[in-house]
Design an enzyme around this catalytic site. Structure first.
Site, PDB file in Angstrom:
ATOM      1  N   CYS A 180       0.830  -1.199   0.000  1.00  0.00           N
ATOM      2  CA  CYS A 180       0.000   0.000   0.000  1.00  0.00           C
ATOM      3  C   CYS A 180       0.868   1.255   0.000  1.00  0.00           C
ATOM      4  O   CYS A 180       1.428   1.587  -1.037  1.00  0.00           O
ATOM      5  CB  CYS A 180      -0.995  -0.047   1.157  1.00  0.00           C
ATOM      6  SG  CYS A 180      -2.423   0.990   0.812  1.00  0.00           S
TER       7      CYS A 180
ATOM      8  N   HIS B   3      -3.596  -4.935   0.268  1.00  0.00           N
ATOM      9  CA  HIS B   3      -3.007  -5.446   1.507  1.00  0.00           C
ATOM     10  C   HIS B   3      -3.053  -6.968   1.507  1.00  0.00           C
ATOM     11  O   HIS B   3      -4.063  -7.556   1.914  1.00  0.00           O
ATOM     12  CB  HIS B   3      -3.814  -4.955   2.715  1.00  0.00           C
ATOM     13  CG  HIS B   3      -3.671  -3.508   2.996  1.00  0.00           C
ATOM     14  ND1 HIS B   3      -2.950  -3.031   4.062  1.00  0.00           N
ATOM     15  CD2 HIS B   3      -4.157  -2.427   2.365  1.00  0.00           C
ATOM     16  CE1 HIS B   3      -3.005  -1.714   4.071  1.00  0.00           C
ATOM     17  NE2 HIS B   3      -3.736  -1.318   3.058  1.00  0.00           N
TER      18      HIS B   3
ATOM     19  N   GLU C 142      -1.719  -8.978   3.471  1.00  0.00           N
ATOM     20  CA  GLU C 142      -1.686  -9.570   4.822  1.00  0.00           C
ATOM     21  C   GLU C 142      -3.062  -9.982   5.330  1.00  0.00           C
ATOM     22  O   GLU C 142      -3.171 -10.841   6.201  1.00  0.00           O
ATOM     23  CB  GLU C 142      -1.009  -8.606   5.817  1.00  0.00           C
ATOM     24  CG  GLU C 142      -1.785  -7.350   6.197  1.00  0.00           C
ATOM     25  CD  GLU C 142      -1.592  -6.182   5.232  1.00  0.00           C
ATOM     26  OE1 GLU C 142      -1.220  -6.412   4.065  1.00  0.00           O
ATOM     27  OE2 GLU C 142      -1.835  -5.024   5.634  1.00  0.00           O
TER      28      GLU C 142
HETATM   29  N1  GLN Z   1      -1.761   6.866   2.864  1.00  0.00           N
HETATM   30  C1  GLN Z   1      -1.897   6.094   1.675  1.00  0.00           C
HETATM   31  C2  GLN Z   1      -3.270   6.263   1.035  1.00  0.00           C
HETATM   32  O1  GLN Z   1      -4.192   6.680   1.660  1.00  0.00           O
HETATM   33  C3  GLN Z   1      -1.598   4.629   1.959  1.00  0.00           C
HETATM   34  C4  GLN Z   1      -2.591   3.980   2.855  1.00  0.00           C
HETATM   35  C5  GLN Z   1      -2.136   2.636   3.358  1.00  0.00           C
HETATM   36  O2  GLN Z   1      -0.944   2.322   3.340  1.00  0.00           O
HETATM   37  N2  GLN Z   1      -3.062   1.821   3.848  1.00  0.00           N
HETATM   38  O3  GLN Z   1      -3.432   5.948  -0.121  1.00  0.00           O
END
Ligand code: GLN
Length: 548
Positions: free
Chosen positions: A388, A517, A519
């Protein structure tokens, strides 16, 4: 008539963080092993509508479901231990209950009545319990419902009252109440104390709930027959239903300790259900692999300083699972990225590691340090996994140092950057509300054959979960692919354009970064493919450099 499940309610006493989530998950796993279909749910007594707006460094990770709910981290335990479907319906907070009741009141649905905790809030809680298994595809034999908080808290009272009433409503169908408590060890007396447990069971009985099973957390000490007799007698519970719960590591060994003490048999007896004895062979084999690994690797997780162990719970667990798949112990060490902004060279810190992770995150602090860490792993060909924010950082680094766009950035960190390689989608622009407004939940991702991602998943189409606002800016895609060696290995196709979901580097042994994600879908019995491939690459690098 719809099939109505039997219910197990799990409450906690004496202290918070007593381990109700793991108890509920372990029971779910044991009942499933006996062929029962289970459903799982957690009540959280706080007023936030969901934990999505809460600071993970205080509250722990926000666990995201396929259908895009931002939920309590205990739901992650449920998913890792069981096959129960975890969805929007699985996490009910006091905030979401009050929100629904207040909206009904505004619509005039209470017909002029005074709206009160009893019956209106408790009715809404009971409706949520029914909703959990109301759809034919959600039917279950047993629903396990964990009540967050501690007996005696003001906040938990409406939930406890609701489950008391629910028991009465479905009577004579039996429910099973499991109470998890702590027996403190008093060093001066050299013994475990049962009095706080007696008090917390008394508080529960005052509310009208009579526990059938008491799970006693006892630290490193074990419960003696004398403790069992005493707790059974004072708490009015049969002696065999006093279950000892010493600290056990890894957590996946906990269900076996409960099985030895016939926890599942006792619950089934209370529920008046029959089910054949379960077969735990595959689970035991998994544990065996986890406890006796042949290899080890060291992974650096570069991020903000982390005080709360649970802030990245699913990532920690996904690494443990990837270790099982690779016969390898994964030592994960968190590295503060800000030091790389203050004169420390990434090489000096990261050279001792076999792989580097940059995980999810929000906000500007430590970003430049993370970009330097990516530059190091890209140039030194160290296996890298970005998740992410980790992918966004990788894209910024590649744009700056391979395309020469020195001021490339995400508009999250620099709204005026001349090269917004990461930016908001049009549908995210103008959103002011914080809660539940990110891109959330599972999206389809089409993988490109021949890429690291495709090799890892061995599939053309995957579904992985998202929680972010910002995205790869397609205006830079062709330059990044043609001039900077970026490979877009997976996209979410839409009618207007494709969203870049996973990307990698052409000339690198293993460099993979996903906007999703991975995970959140990892379990010890089904380790997540991307984590597994990353650990494999880290292990291969370690073995080959040892032999070099
Ligand atoms: N801050 C980034 C976004 O909002 C990444 C978010 C995250 O890593 N879950 O896109």
């Amino acid at each position: 008539m719809d099939k109505v499940p039997r219910y197990v309610f799990v409450t906690g006493g004496v202290v918070s963080s007593v381990g109700k989530g793991i108890v509920a998950a372990s029971l779910g796993m044991l009942l499933e092993s006996r062929g029962l279909k289970i459903a799982m749910m957690k009540f959280d007594p706080y007023i936030n509508v969901d934990p999505g707006t809460m600071n993970p460094y205080e509250h722990g990770e926000v666990f995201v479901t396929d259908d895009g709910a931002e939920t309590d981290l205990d739901l992650g335990h449920y998913q890792r231990f069981t096959h129960a479907k975890i969805s929007q319906k699985s996490n009910v907070t006091a905030g979401s209950v009050y929100n629904a009741v207040i909206q009904k009141e505004r619509r005039g649905e209470y017909l002029g009545k005074t709206v009160q905790v009893i019956p209106h809030i408790t009715d809404e809680i009971k409706a949520r319990i029914r909703m959990l298994t109301a759809e034919p595809e959600d039917e279950a034999d047993v629903a396990i419902i964990e009540v967050g908080g501690t007996v005696g808290d003001i906040e938990s009272l409406p939930f406890l009252e609701a489950i008391r009433q629910y028991h009465l409503d479905i009577s004579p169908v039996p429910c099973c109440f499991v109470h998890v408590t702590l027996l403190p060890f008093i060093a001066a007396a050299g013994e475990l104390k049962t009095k706080p447990t007696q008090h917390s069971v008394r508080a529960l009985r005052d509310i009208g709930i009579f526990p059938n099973v008491i799970i006693c957390r006892s630290g490193t000490h074990s419960l003696s027959p004398e403790h069992r007799r005493k707790i059974a007698m004072f708490c009015n519970v049969t002696e065999d239903a006093i279950i000892g719960a010493e600290d056990i590591s890894p957590v996946y060994a906990i269900p076996l300790n409960f099985r030895r003490q016939h926890f599942d048999d006792i619950v089934l007896r209370v529920l008046q259900l029959d089910a054949p004895e379960g077969d735990l062979t595959a689970w035991c084999q998994m544990l065996d692999r986890m406890k006796n690994p042949r290899y080890e690797v060291r992974i650096a997780a570069v991020g903000k300083y982390i005080a709360h162990d649970d802030a990245y719970k699913s990532i920690n667990e996904a690494f443990a699972h990837a270790g099982i798949a690779n016969d390898c112990k994964v030592h994960l060490q968190w590295i503060d990225s800000e030091q790389f902004e203050n004169g420390v060279s990434p090489e000096d810190v990261l050279k001792d590691f076999d792989g580097v992770l940059i995980g999810p995150g929000f906000g500007k602090r430590g970003i430049e340090g993370k970009i330097r860490a990516v530059q190091y792993v890209r140039e030194k060909r160290v296996p890298f996994l970005g998740i992410c924010l980790g992918m966004q950082i990788a894209i910024i680094e590649i744009a700056r140092n391979c395309l020469g766009l020195k001021k490339a950035n995400s508009t999250e960190f620099d709204p005026d950057t001349p090269d917004p390689v990461i930016c908001l989608l049009t549908e995210q622009q103008g959103i002011k509300e914080m809660g539940g407004t990110m891109r959330l939940g599972a999206y389809r991702c089409v993988l490109k054959p021949g890429t690291l991602a495709h090799q890892a998943y061995k599939r053309d189409i995957i579904f992985e979960r998202h929680r972010h606002r910002y995205e790869f800016n397609n205006a830079y895609r062709s330059r990044m692919e043609q001039e900077a060696g970026l490979v877009v290995s997976g996209v979410h196709p839409r009618t207007d354009h494709e969203l870049v979901e996973i990307s990698e580097l052409r000339d690198h042994p293993w460099f993979c970064a996903s906007q999703f994600h991975p995970e959140f879908t990892s379990t010890p019995m089904r380790p997540q493919p991307l984590f597994t491939a990353f650990i494999k690459a880290a292990l291969e690098r370690k073995i080959s450099s040892n032999h070099a």
